[in-house]
Enzyme design. Structure first.
Site, PDB file in Angstrom:
ATOM      1  N   GLU A   1       0.815  -1.224   0.000  1.00 46.89           N
ATOM      2  CA  GLU A   1       0.000   0.000   0.000  1.00 46.89           C
ATOM      3  C   GLU A   1       0.847   1.271   0.000  1.00 46.89           C
ATOM      4  O   GLU A   1       0.432   2.302   0.534  1.00 46.89           O
ATOM      5  CB  GLU A   1      -0.956   0.010   1.201  1.00 46.89           C
ATOM      6  CG  GLU A   1      -1.966  -1.116   1.184  1.00 46.89           C
ATOM      7  CD  GLU A   1      -2.964  -1.046   2.325  1.00 46.89           C
ATOM      8  OE1 GLU A   1      -4.147  -1.322   2.100  1.00 46.89           O
ATOM      9  OE2 GLU A   1      -2.550  -0.717   3.460  1.00 46.89           O
TER      10      GLU A   1
ATOM     11  N   GLU B   1      -6.974  -7.061  -1.374  1.00 41.46           N
ATOM     12  CA  GLU B   1      -7.636  -6.861  -0.083  1.00 41.46           C
ATOM     13  C   GLU B   1      -9.074  -6.421  -0.296  1.00 41.46           C
ATOM     14  O   GLU B   1      -9.338  -5.270  -0.624  1.00 41.46           O
ATOM     15  CB  GLU B   1      -6.889  -5.820   0.780  1.00 41.46           C
ATOM     16  CG  GLU B   1      -5.533  -6.287   1.268  1.00 41.46           C
ATOM     17  CD  GLU B   1      -4.915  -5.343   2.292  1.00 41.46           C
ATOM     18  OE1 GLU B   1      -5.652  -4.502   2.859  1.00 41.46           O
ATOM     19  OE2 GLU B   1      -3.700  -5.445   2.534  1.00 41.46           O
TER      20      GLU B   1
END
Length: 830
Positions: free
Chosen positions: A182, A251
């Site tokens: 991320e 995710e």
């Protein structure tokens, strides 16, 4: 070669193949991951090995497989694998090799997210704190010291996996690896250094020659051949940064994490299924649930600030390893429906059709008359009837229907026919009659290893995260007895203030802003007054740009008289003490259970700050996990037989508003949309794995920071479950029974009931065929009722699983013209 020599060679080959497995090649193209030359649709789920015990891993993974998963995804947690630079730990809950092999034994693949930054609401994002103290280091940017350490750890993990033959090319289960995590969300804060760091991280990963593809999640500038992937509640509109890369979702949040002082978030399965179906409808081919099993933040592993001990995440498998229904069952049916479309999705030609406002079809053709289709109503309020290929279909708002033959709907995301859980049967052991011992800690400096400074020190740099606690102690001289105002400012996360050894105040922040102020009117004695403040850390920051330098602890202490004349004590002489006295003594250790340090009496002191409690309990019968009910306690940490079950904070209540009993799944979801337990503690039940207790007496130790009543603690275990099923005669048949050429008259829906944990159905609480009223847990007979109790009892009693067709041919047609349903409530016990 003789007969026995040939047999020996054959045995050697069998053992070799059994040990190494068959090697596979993993590549990718624009549509999908390609495993041994075949494009694959892959369902994945996150299971973090340290958030469960090794004894729990096989059952969790088998349940994930039963739920339709192909892949298990996990982070790697650097701070626990290398707690001291150069000293590695891969044992117990941190036995990464054993975990990967357990997944392999179940026949599933692995996506290994090495990072080494994890986030994951894990302490310091998975970075070891010693990294922070390397001279000149800057995390996650072009910085020599950081790059050297990151490259070394990446190589350590990759080489460990290679040594154990765990990559797919070696016959192992690992088909994907991830570098960084991320970073695209924070890259802006690092400027040019961030851009260069992304390229360096990619090159470093590729140089390790894993023979499997690498991904970077939430990283739109991931350089080729690294695959950039999507994280979020919805990823149907995501596109990769190259036409040569597949559409991967790393995710998909099944719920959200829990923080002390917040309500409990949950995500309706209808919305989750809608998001998944939309992703595959729009060309996605690899999808991962974050989390599929969330587990527990044992010890001090929880990230910060103020992340709770439970990491349940409203996942399909709950914190204790039990199946959560109907989420598990509905998603399992979805996975089967999507698998039926696999060859069309990965090899077919795509066509899009508009069916009206917020209505559409995405069709995948193998030939002109051989196709699979997804029909979607992505409006959030209006149900619709649509015409597709000359046939009428009903589409509830915010739903997707899956037609593996372009004709028959076998699954709709808004129509839940999977069984539901009503309640759990539990047994509870009260500790009210237990014999308690206690140890009262000293306030302030308690040993000779204290030190002084003429400034307020940042907490994390001072404690090096060896403890949650740092004492700040100073003295205030007053020439007379008088009142004044004390103003304390802290970066977080909480602090307990003592004036002249008596509790004065308690202050704390919250997850989104851990900083806080304490303002108190105080009464000073003439002469010397002692001011002792114990600053409390509740997880080191784990996310955000430059999160690694975000501090904690006091930064300002000001004394003002009643005329508002201020005196700054921030530069006063302060004495510091890292940790608490009880920690230093090791009161949580089992070898001190009979120490004379403990006081024992007829009446246990309650509502005392900075006190340790000790008692024993007999574990309830059974094989299932236990819960420790700490609703009567304040804030602290608990240990069972020397194992920390985590931090607790029962007195921190969530806001009283913002929750709903029935959250509307329609419309865009976020982490605040669906919440429960407003006005209550985030958590009062704490997971104790069954393998942490034994026959006979078990030691319970608590460090209570604020004040509570240990005599009201109890130990619970689950002894059964009440389940229900409710299916209409015009519902779709179970997905696993669908056949493309089957006669429509043979397509009969079923009520399916399954017990968890090895239990069996021992009684039927309700059974009606007709138009029963109410919902699971509150069913009642409707105006049309056929008594089917004996039929259901005969089919289900004594069985782990039972299947009952929903058909008038079986039960009779008592009320012609009425669309009937079968409702059953059953009790599962041992």
């Amino acid at each position: 070669m003789g007969k026995y020599g040939i047999l020996g060679l054959i045995l050697f080959i069998i053992v070799l193949y059994g040990e190494l497995g068959f090697s596979v090649t993993v590549t990718y193209d624009s549509k999908a991951l390609v495993i041994d030359g075949r494009r694959r649709i892959l369902q994945s789920g996150s299971v973090h090995y340290p958030r469960a015990t090794p004894e729990m891993w096989p059952e969790i993974i088998e349940k994930a497989k039963e739920g339709g998963l192909d892949v298990i995804e996990t982070y790697v947690f650097w701070n626990y694998h290398e707690p001291v630079k150069g000293q590695y730990y891969f044992e117990g809950r941190f036995d990464l090799v054993r975990f990967v092999k357990t997944v392999h034994d179940a026949g599933l693949f692995v996506h290994l997210r090495i990072g080494p930054y994890a986030c994951a609401e894990w302490n310091y994002g998975g970075f070891p704190l010693w990294l922070h103290f390397i001279p000149g280091i800057q995390f996650r940017t072009i910085n020599g010291p950081f790059q050297a350490e990151m490259e070394r750890f990446l190589a350590k993990i990759v080489n460990l996996m290679k040594e154990e033959n765990l990559f797919a090319s070696q016959g192992g289960p690992i088909i994907l690896a991830q570098v960084e995590n991320e970073y695209g969300n924070v890259e802006w804060a690092y400027g040019v250094g961030g851009e260069l760091y992304v390229k360096w991280a990619a090159e470093t990963a590729l140089s390790l020659n894993t023979s499997v593809p690498w991904v970077m999640c939430s990283q739109s500038d991931a350089p080729d051949p690294i695959i950039n992937t999507c994280n979020g509640f919805y990823c149907d509109t995501f596109t990769s940064n190259s036409p040569s890369k597949p559409k991967i979702w790393t995710e998909d949040y099944t719920g959200w994490f829990l923080s002390f002082g917040y309500p409990v978030p949950y995500r309706p399965v209808e919305d989750l299924a809608f998001a998944v179906a939309r992703f595959f409808e729009k060309g996605g081919t690899f999808h991962n649930y974050y989390m599929y099993f969330g587990g527990t933040n044992f010890g001090r592993t929880a990230g910060g600030p103020l992340v709770a001990t439970s990491y349940d995440y409203d996942a399909p498998i709950n914190e204790y390893g039990f199946i959560r229904q109907p989420k598990f069952g509905h998603l399992r049916d979805l996975h089967m429906a999507i698998k039926l479309c696999e060859e069309y999705l990965v090899n077919g030609d795509h066509a899009h059709q508009s069916l009206g406002i917020n209505l559409e079809a995405d069709v995948y053709y193998k030939t002109d008359d051989d196709c699979a289709a997804f029909l979607a109503n992505y409006g959030s309020s209006v149900d619709a009837n649509v015409t597709f290929n000359g046939k009428l279909y009903f589409l509830p708002a915010w739903s997707v229907s899956i037609l593996p033959d372009c004709k028959n709907v076998i699954f709709n995301t808004a129509k839940v026919v999977a069984q539901k859980s009503i309640s759990d049967a539990t047994s509870e052991l009260s500790l009210s009659t237990s014999h308690w011992s206690w140890y009262m800690e000293k306030v302030g400096v308690w040993s000779n290893d204290s030190f002084t400074a003429t400034s307020l020190l940042e907490q994390i740099s001072t404690t090096k995260d060896t403890s949650d606690f740092l004492w700040y102690s100073t003295s205030i001289e007053s020439d007379e007895k008088k009142d004044a105002f004390l103003l304390i400012q802290s970066l977080g996360h909480a602090a307990l203030v003592f004036l002249n050894r008596k509790v004065l105040a308690f202050g704390y922040g919250y997850h989104d802003d851990a900083s806080f102020n304490i303002s108190e009117k105080i009464s000073l004695e003439q002469g010397n007054n002692t001011l002792d403040i114990i600053s409390m850390l509740i997880g080191v920051q784990n996310y955000g740009p430059w999160f690694d330098v975000m501090g904690a602890g006091l930064y300002s202490v000001i004394l003002a008289d009643l005329k508002n004349t201020k005196e700054d004590y921030s530069s006063n002489k302060w004495t510091y003490q890292v940790g608490t006295e009880g920690e230093s003594l090791g009161l949580d250790n089992t070898d001190l259970a009979n120490s004379s340090l403990w006081t024992r009496g007829a009446s246990v002191p309650t509502n005392q700050s900075l006190i340790w409690y000790k008692s024993t309990f007999m574990a309830p019968e059974g094989k299932g996990p236990l819960s420790l009910n700490l609703a009567s306690m304040g804030k602290g940490q608990a240990w069972v037989n020397g194992q920390s079950i985590g931090r607790y904070w029962s007195t921190y209540l969530s806001p009283s508003t913002g929750c709903t009993d029935h959250c509307d799944y329609r419309g865009t979801y976020d982490a605040q949309k669906c919440q429960s337990k407003c006005g209550q503690p985030a958590q009062v039940l704490y997971h104790v794995p069954r393998t942490w207790v034994h026959a006979g007496e078990n030691l319970l130790v608590l460090h209570e920071e604020l004040g509570g009543n240990p005599s009201k603690i109890s130990v619970l275990t689950r002894t059964g479950q009440e389940v229900c099923g409710h299916v209409f005669e015009d519902d779709s048949i179970p997905v696993d029974l669908w056949k493309s050429n089957a006669d429509s008259t043979s397509r009969i829906p079923e009520v399916r009931l399954t017990c968890d944990q090895g239990w069996k159905i021992t009684s039927i609480r309700f059974a009606s065929f007709g138009n029963p009223k109410g919902d699971c847990g509150s069913f009642a007979q409707g105006s049309c009722h056929t008594d089917v109790l004996s039929i259901v009892q005969q089919a289900c009693i004594g069985k782990k699983t039972c299947l009952i067709p929903v058909a008038t041919a079986k039960f009779g047609n008592l009320c012609p013209g009425v669309t009937k349903s079968l409702a059953i409530e059953a009790l599962c016990t041992s």
